[in-house]
Design a protein around this motif. Structure first.
Motif, PDB file in Angstrom:
ATOM      1  N   GLN A   1      40.078   8.641  16.431  1.00  0.00           N
ATOM      2  CA  GLN A   1      38.703   8.254  16.139  1.00  0.00           C
ATOM      3  C   GLN A   1      38.408   8.562  14.683  1.00  0.00           C
TER       4      GLN A   1
ATOM      5  N   ILE B   1      35.682   7.942  12.850  1.00  0.00           N
ATOM      6  CA  ILE B   1      34.329   8.424  12.583  1.00  0.00           C
ATOM      7  C   ILE B   1      33.866   9.261  13.769  1.00  0.00           C
TER       8      ILE B   1
ATOM      9  N   SER C   1      31.372  11.249  16.355  1.00  0.00           N
ATOM     10  CA  SER C   1      30.094  10.933  16.987  1.00  0.00           C
ATOM     11  C   SER C   1      29.220  12.183  16.947  1.00  0.00           C
TER      12      SER C   1
ATOM     13  N   PRO D   1      24.262   9.000  18.455  1.00  0.00           N
ATOM     14  CA  PRO D   1      24.653   8.271  17.241  1.00  0.00           C
ATOM     15  C   PRO D   1      24.030   6.874  17.212  1.00  0.00           C
ATOM     16  N   GLY D   2      23.569   6.476  16.044  1.00  0.00           N
ATOM     17  CA  GLY D   2      22.949   5.171  15.905  1.00  0.00           C
ATOM     18  C   GLY D   2      21.454   5.197  16.106  1.00  0.00           C
TER      19      GLY D   2
ATOM     20  N   ASP E   1      24.688   2.675  20.464  1.00  0.00           N
ATOM     21  CA  ASP E   1      25.511   1.899  19.538  1.00  0.00           C
ATOM     22  C   ASP E   1      26.965   2.047  19.966  1.00  0.00           C
TER      23      ASP E   1
ATOM     24  N   ALA F   1      29.645   0.934  18.777  1.00  0.00           N
ATOM     25  CA  ALA F   1      30.629   1.076  17.701  1.00  0.00           C
ATOM     26  C   ALA F   1      30.711   2.496  17.167  1.00  0.00           C
ATOM     27  N   THR F   2      29.627   3.279  17.284  1.00  0.00           N
ATOM     28  CA  THR F   2      29.612   4.611  16.659  1.00  0.00           C
ATOM     29  C   THR F   2      29.439   5.757  17.641  1.00  0.00           C
ATOM     30  N   SER F   3      29.177   5.466  18.905  1.00  0.00           N
ATOM     31  CA  SER F   3      28.865   6.529  19.855  1.00  0.00           C
ATOM     32  C   SER F   3      30.086   7.253  20.378  1.00  0.00           C
TER      33      SER F   3
ATOM     34  N   PRO G   1      36.730   2.858  18.267  1.00  0.00           N
ATOM     35  CA  PRO G   1      36.287   1.961  17.190  1.00  0.00           C
ATOM     36  C   PRO G   1      37.312   0.890  16.875  1.00  0.00           C
TER      37      PRO G   1
ATOM     38  N   SER H   1      31.387  -3.864  19.717  1.00  0.00           N
ATOM     39  CA  SER H   1      30.130  -3.368  19.173  1.00  0.00           C
ATOM     40  C   SER H   1      28.978  -3.980  19.949  1.00  0.00           C
TER      41      SER H   1
END
Length: 732
Positions: A329, A331, A333, A360-361, A394, A396-398, A403, A408
């Motif tokens: 991963q 990025i 979360s 996140p998001g 989100d 894509a970012t959670s 990712p 997304s």
């Protein structure tokens, strides 16, 4: 009559000087070290541990015996090194019995800069557990009672100590690092083995934290000192839970906690927490996502394991931040404003909880349910019954999906999960806006509804997606299968099926799965049927299987006009769209690249085509097809049908060329070509495709499969035929 002030002061000064002189003189005629053996014996008897003292000196002014080298032995089952060692101990005594009766009555201990070692065995017992064991030496017990009446002293103080805490590994197991806590202070008043006494303590924690403790303890359990009752209020600040030893390194948890406030009591059998408040934790959790062996069931409450007996009225986390990372991963979360409460905690029953957080998001999470009893060997094996609601998730970012998968969208999720510690049953419903499924896809303009049920083995990290119903408008997609997670990889084996789903409903969703139509066009009407398999990893899935479209219209795209001279030959009329009776193919999607085999298309206004080809992840087309035209201008009826008519017209056109005998030959060639099909290469991109008829292919097709009875071309017909086809049927 008042006495003169000066003589009074002289008298008082003389008395003070005499007292000081006597105090200074007492050590000259009193050998304090002569009492060392008696004190060692008394302390050894009281503690049940060998106590050794260095040379004793008398300090009359402080009313104490001073020792420069004292030690208390450890339990030999743990270590041969001292349990406590210090270079400075002051033993408070009553001076008058000592001076006039040579009797020692100990009133307290002041220990400066001691080094104390606490060790815990694999079975849960501590090296201090045996402190206070009564020895069966009657004379020694009597001596101890004389020196320390009823085993009571007025005070015990420790200052500037160092506490080392560690474990004794089981045979064959690796030793774990020991942790040091410095600046240790302790004060106990009216200390007694037989009754409760007040105490205060503080220390500096590894990682620059602090902890303070105050309360009451005792009476000391003579069989196991670790079972001594207490009630206490603990306050800690700026804690690094990993450095401080609150969590193990194997937990994957790091970070800091601003403050901990704890009120608890221990009755020797059960630990009861009245209130625990964890304020502003900022923690990072590394999820290994590795399958594990089945965790043992929660242990029965055992006094050797204080936490296994834990009951609690109220546990709370306030304003926390937790960062979750997983292998692969890129990025992390981050979940902020985390608040959680757990009440009525029991080692044998489930406890109610509620929580909330900012996800996140910018979305939010709320949840409630029950959890427990806590499985200390494996937290993930703790039974759970939870209801979680998430808004604005989100994808894509959670961290919910990898990712790398390219998925997304923004989802509102409602989840119900029930776990018995071995298997987790999940029922979820989601409403997803702007969903993108493929890396080369674009967000869906239409919301997607998802209903799913899944069963996961929480230790093996394997699961079965029992059913997933994906609804786009009135179109339904069914998904089912299995998955296996190991580290950064989740392996899939899913079946994705649709049966006569409405293309009108799917139209806005198709771009999300990487389907891009020619610019300005759209599908109208008809149905889609699929029977796909999804294998490989979640980050790089491989999708394969048959796809079929029936009775649709590609509005805004006129295929006939793209065929150049073939349109004239077949008499294809221009229009605003292309009606497709059927389109079928075997599709394989891997890494964003698409390969289609066994392509078969029927367009009533043009004909039928078969072939194969690829679409690159960037949308470039590379197809080779065979087009069979089904209608031509002035097609002759009867034997020979359209092919004969086409050949006749073409022959008539060629007949206008000097040496018109070539007309018959060209007619025969054209008829044969139409029977065998016209090779058409499709290139360009999905948004702007190009169609190039292969005239050389027509000639090859005709000459290799001539019409029965047709005249063979003469040697001198090459030039007029080549010139004619070059001008009329050149690639467009």
């Amino acid at each position: 009559m008042a006495l003169p002030r000066r003589p009074i002061l002289i008298v008082l000064g003389s008395i003070v000087a005499l007292i000081l002189l006597i105090a200074l003189a007492i050590p000259l005629f009193l050998n304090a070290d002569a009492f060392r053996t008696r004190i060692e014996t008394a302390l050894t008897t009281s503690l049940g541990r060998k106590v050794t003292l260095g040379k004793l000196e008398l300090s009359v002014l402080s009313g104490s015996l001073v020792d420069q080298n004292a030690a208390i032995a450890d339990d030999p089952a743990f270590s041969t090194q001292p349990f406590l060692q210090t270079s400075n101990v002051r033993i408070g005594i009553k001076m008058f019995p000592l001076i006039f009766s040579r009797e020692i009555h100990i009133t307290g201990f002041a220990i400066d800069s001691p080094k104390i070692t606490l060790l815990r065995a694999a079975n849960g017992t501590w090296n201090y557990s045996s402190i206070g064991h009564a020895q069966q030496n009657t004379a020694a017990n009597k001596e101890s009672s004389t020196l320390i009446p009823n085993l009571t002293v007025g005070h015990v103080t420790i200052s500037n100590g160092q506490l080392t805490v560690g474990t004794v590994p089981a045979p064959g197991m690796a030793a774990t690092p020991r942790r040091n806590y410095d600046q240790l202070t302790l004060e106990a008043k009216d200390f007694s083995f037989q009754k409760s006494f007040p105490f205060t303590a503080s220390a500096h924690l590894p990682g620059d934290g602090t902890v303070s403790l105050k309360g009451n303890a005792g009476p000391i359990n003579p069989q196991d000192a670790s079972l001594t009752p207490f009630d206490a209020h603990l306050e800690a600040r700026h804690i690094d839970p990993l450095a401080a030893g609150f969590v193990e390194s194997t937990s994957g948890l790091t970070g800091s906690i601003e403050a901990i406030d704890l009120q608890a009591n221990w009755n020797g059998r059960q630990l009861h927490v009245h209130n625990l408040e964890v304020d502003s934790p900022k923690l990072t959790l590394i999820r290994e996502n590795k399958p594990t062996t089945a965790a043992p069931p929660p242990p029965a409450p055992n006094s050797n394991n204080m936490l296994s007996t834990l009951t609690a009225d109220h546990l709370q986390i306030k304003d926390g931040t937790i960062t979750i990372t997983s292998p692969g991963q890129a990025i992390a979360s981050v979940y902020e404003q985390l608040n959680a409460e757990l009440t009525n905690v029991s080692p044998t029953a489930a406890s109610p909880f509620k929580l909330s957080a900012q996800i996140p998001g910018g979305g939010s999470l709320t949840g409630d349910g029950t959890a427990g009893p806590v499985n200390q060997a494996s937290a993930i094996a703790t039974p759970l019954n939870a209801h979680i609601a998430i808004s604005h998730l989100d994808l894509a970012t959670s961290g919910v999906v990898a990712p790398e998968a390219g998925i997304s969208g923004i989802a509102d999720l409602d989840l119900k999960a029930v776990s018995d510690g071995k298997n987790l049953n999940a029922n979820a419903s989601a409403n997803i806006h702007g969903l993108r499924v493929a890396k080369n896809g674009s967000p869906s303009a239409k919301p997607v509804q998802v209903q799913l049920t899944a069963l996961q083995n929480v230790q093996a990290l394997s699961g079965q997606l029992q059913s997933a119903l994906i609804t786009i408008g009135k179109a339904i997609v069914n998904v089912a299968g299995t998955y296996q997670t190991s580290g950064a990889t989740t392996t899939l084996n899913l079946a994705v099926n649709t049966k006569a789903a409405s293309i009108d409903e799917l139209q806005a969703f198709l771009p999300s799965v990487g389907v891009h139509l020619p610019s300005g066009s759209r599908l109208q009407g008809g149905t889609l049927t699929t029977n796909l398999n999804v294998t490989g990893s979640a980050a790089a899935p491989i999708i394969s299987g048959p796809v079929r479209i029936d009775n649709t219209n590609l509005a805004g795209f006129d295929l006939g006009s793209k065929l150049g001279p073939l349109s004239s030959l077949a008499g294809i009329k221009s229009g605003s769209g292309t009606a497709i009776q059927s389109l079928s193919a075997n599709v394989t999607i891997n890494g964003g690249n698409v390969r289609t085999d066994n392509v078969s298309v029927v367009v009533p206004s043009i004909g039928s085509a078969t072939g194969a080809g690829t679409i690159s992840a960037a949308g470039a087309l590379d197809y080779n097809t065979i087009l069979k035209l089904t209608g031509v201008l002035g097609a002759a009826s009867g034997k020979g049908g359209a092919a004969a008519g086409a050949g006749g017209i073409a022959g008539q056109l060629m007949g206008m060329i000097p040496g018109g005998a070539a007309g018959k030959v060209v007619g025969n060639y054209a008829g044969a070509a139409l029977r065998n099909g016209v090779p058409v290469a499709i290139g360009g991109t999905t948004s702007n495709p190009t169609f190039t008829p292969n005239m050389g292919g027509i000639m090859h097709s005709a000459t290799t499969a001539p019409k029965k009875g047709a005249a063979k071309p003469s040697q001198n017909s090459t030039d007029p035929l080549s010139n004619a086809l070059g001008g009329l049927l050149k690639p467009h």
